[in-house]
Design a protein around this motif. Structure first.
Motif, PDB file in Angstrom:
ATOM      1  N   GLN A 134      -2.173  -3.927  -8.596  1.00 51.97           N
ATOM      2  CA  GLN A 134      -2.046  -3.787  -7.145  1.00 51.97           C
ATOM      3  C   GLN A 134      -2.286  -5.116  -6.452  1.00 51.97           C
ATOM      4  OE1 GLN A 134      -0.689  -0.159  -7.113  1.00 51.97           O
ATOM      5  NE2 GLN A 134      -1.302  -0.965  -5.148  1.00 51.97           N
TER       6      GLN A 134
ATOM      7  N   GLU B 160       0.802  -1.225   0.000  1.00 56.70           N
ATOM      8  CA  GLU B 160       0.000   0.000   0.000  1.00 56.70           C
ATOM      9  C   GLU B 160       0.838   1.280   0.000  1.00 56.70           C
ATOM     10  OE1 GLU B 160      -0.502  -1.986   4.137  1.00 56.70           O
ATOM     11  OE2 GLU B 160      -0.296  -2.590   2.018  1.00 56.70           O
TER      12      GLU B 160
ATOM     13  N   ASP C 198      -6.156  -1.970 -10.668  1.00 56.64           N
ATOM     14  CA  ASP C 198      -6.407  -2.786  -9.480  1.00 56.64           C
ATOM     15  C   ASP C 198      -5.788  -4.172  -9.600  1.00 56.64           C
ATOM     16  OD1 ASP C 198      -7.828  -0.694  -8.382  1.00 56.64           O
ATOM     17  OD2 ASP C 198      -9.798  -1.485  -8.942  1.00 56.64           O
TER      18      ASP C 198
ATOM     19  N   ARG D 267       1.917   2.692  -5.775  1.00 57.85           N
ATOM     20  CA  ARG D 267       0.864   2.548  -6.771  1.00 57.85           C
ATOM     21  C   ARG D 267       1.522   2.005  -8.039  1.00 57.85           C
ATOM     22  NH1 ARG D 267      -3.895   6.967  -7.929  1.00 57.85           N
ATOM     23  NH2 ARG D 267      -5.013   5.755  -9.512  1.00 57.85           N
TER      24      ARG D 267
END
Length: 330
Positions: free
Chosen positions: A314, A127, A311, A130
């Motif tokens: 990630q 986290e 996403d 990015r």
């Protein structure tokens, strides 16, 4: 003597003050939003640094420098590259994480480093970053020098079983999937000694010079030594054989199912980087990976994939960290 203010007057004055404060705060927030939008719209108006998180000459370095060169045209600014190696890639990522989250610093974020987080190395976490795009991936192999004593995985593993710790393996560091793979092999009774090298060139030279018995690496990173007949692959850590090396058995075929630990490489920025800036960087990476130059590069390094963004990218980082943690817990 000042005339006391009655309750009605006090309430009205407080309403006036509160209203003025709210209007002022709203105006400030609006100005900040407009300023942020203006900054994103003007981005980039100066060079964008790319931090390569490993030393010169390795796979991360080659990927980073190739990507930087190909991103310069779509972004319209120079992209200088700086190597900040150390701590399995965490030294460079710490610099990226602590730089302003304005898109003027990018970095290479690769699975070797993500694995190290699960091993407790450094204080970085998914986290904190990015991911712009995952642009490369390749399964890893064990390679042996062609002048060495053990020319097959079976021979190498049998010797390691009979002589625990006698087989030394050049790796990229502790806590990486190199290290994790050796621990999984040790759990299966194949104990080999991890010999980490921070400098990629030293790692590649180690087995060729007889300093280690093998090296854990991706084929693209040692392609020149394979072509020169100095290194030979003996096992691939994957569920399927590699199409470029069809005669090399998988670890599963040898009774040790070690897979899912492929080495992938991505371009990332610090968490909190504005969405508009991220979108421009993502578009630039997409242009780069669609180019003939990139396609030739990834083919030569056995790393071509469909880029993973947003996403999904990630999640790829978080899921890999969790996979390594689960493997270590077994």
């Amino acid at each position: 003597m000042q005339t006391p203010v009655n309750n009605y007057q006090w309430e009205e004055e407080m309403k006036s003050i509160t209203g003025k404060a709210t209007l002022c705060a709203t105006a400030i927030m609006g100005t900040m939003a407009l300023a942020g939008a203006a900054v994103a719209q003007d981005y980039p108006n100066r060079p964008v640094e790319l931090i390569v998180t490993f030393g010169p000459g390795g796979g991360a370095d080659l990927m980073g420098r190739t990507m930087a060169q190909l991103m310069e045209e779509p972004l319209g600014v120079p992209i200088p590259v700086s190597n900040v190696g150390g701590a399995s890639g965490n030294a460079g990522l710490t610099q990226l994480r602590t730089n302003p989250a304005d898109g003027y610093s990018m970095g290479t974020l690769i699975s070797l480093t993500v694995a190290s987080w699960a091993s407790g190395l450094g204080d970085n976490k998914p986290e904190d970053f990015r991911v712009i795009s995952v642009v490369q991936s390749s399964p890893s192999f064990l390679f042996v020098p062609t002048s060495g004593e053990h020319q097959t995985a079976e021979a190498l593993f049998e010797f390691a079983k009979a002589n625990p710790g006698a087989i030394t393996v050049a790796t990229s560091g502790y806590g990486t999937q190199d290290d994790v793979t050796l621990k999984l092999l040790a759990n299966a009774g194949i104990q080999m000694e991890n010999v980490p090298f921070q400098a990629p060139a030293e790692r590649y030279a180690s087995p060729i010079g007889g300093h280690t018995a093998a090296i854990y690496e991706e084929p693209g990173d040692v392609g020149q030594f394979i072509a020169a007949g100095q290194l030979a692959p003996v096992v691939v850590f994957s569920k399927e054989r590699h199409p470029a090396f069809p005669d090399v058995p998988t670890s599963a075929e040898l009774g040790i199912d070690i897979s899912g630990l492929d080495n992938y490489r991505s371009i990332a920025v610090a968490a909190g980087t504005p969405d508009d800036v991220v979108a421009k960087l993502e578009a630039a990476v997409a242009t780069a990976t669609a180019s003939d130059e990139w396609q030739a590069f990834c083919a030569k390094t056995y790393t071509c994939i469909t880029p993973v963004t947003g996403d999904a990218a990630q999640a790829m980082v978080s899921d890999f960290r969790d996979l390594i943690a689960a493997q270590l817990a077994n």
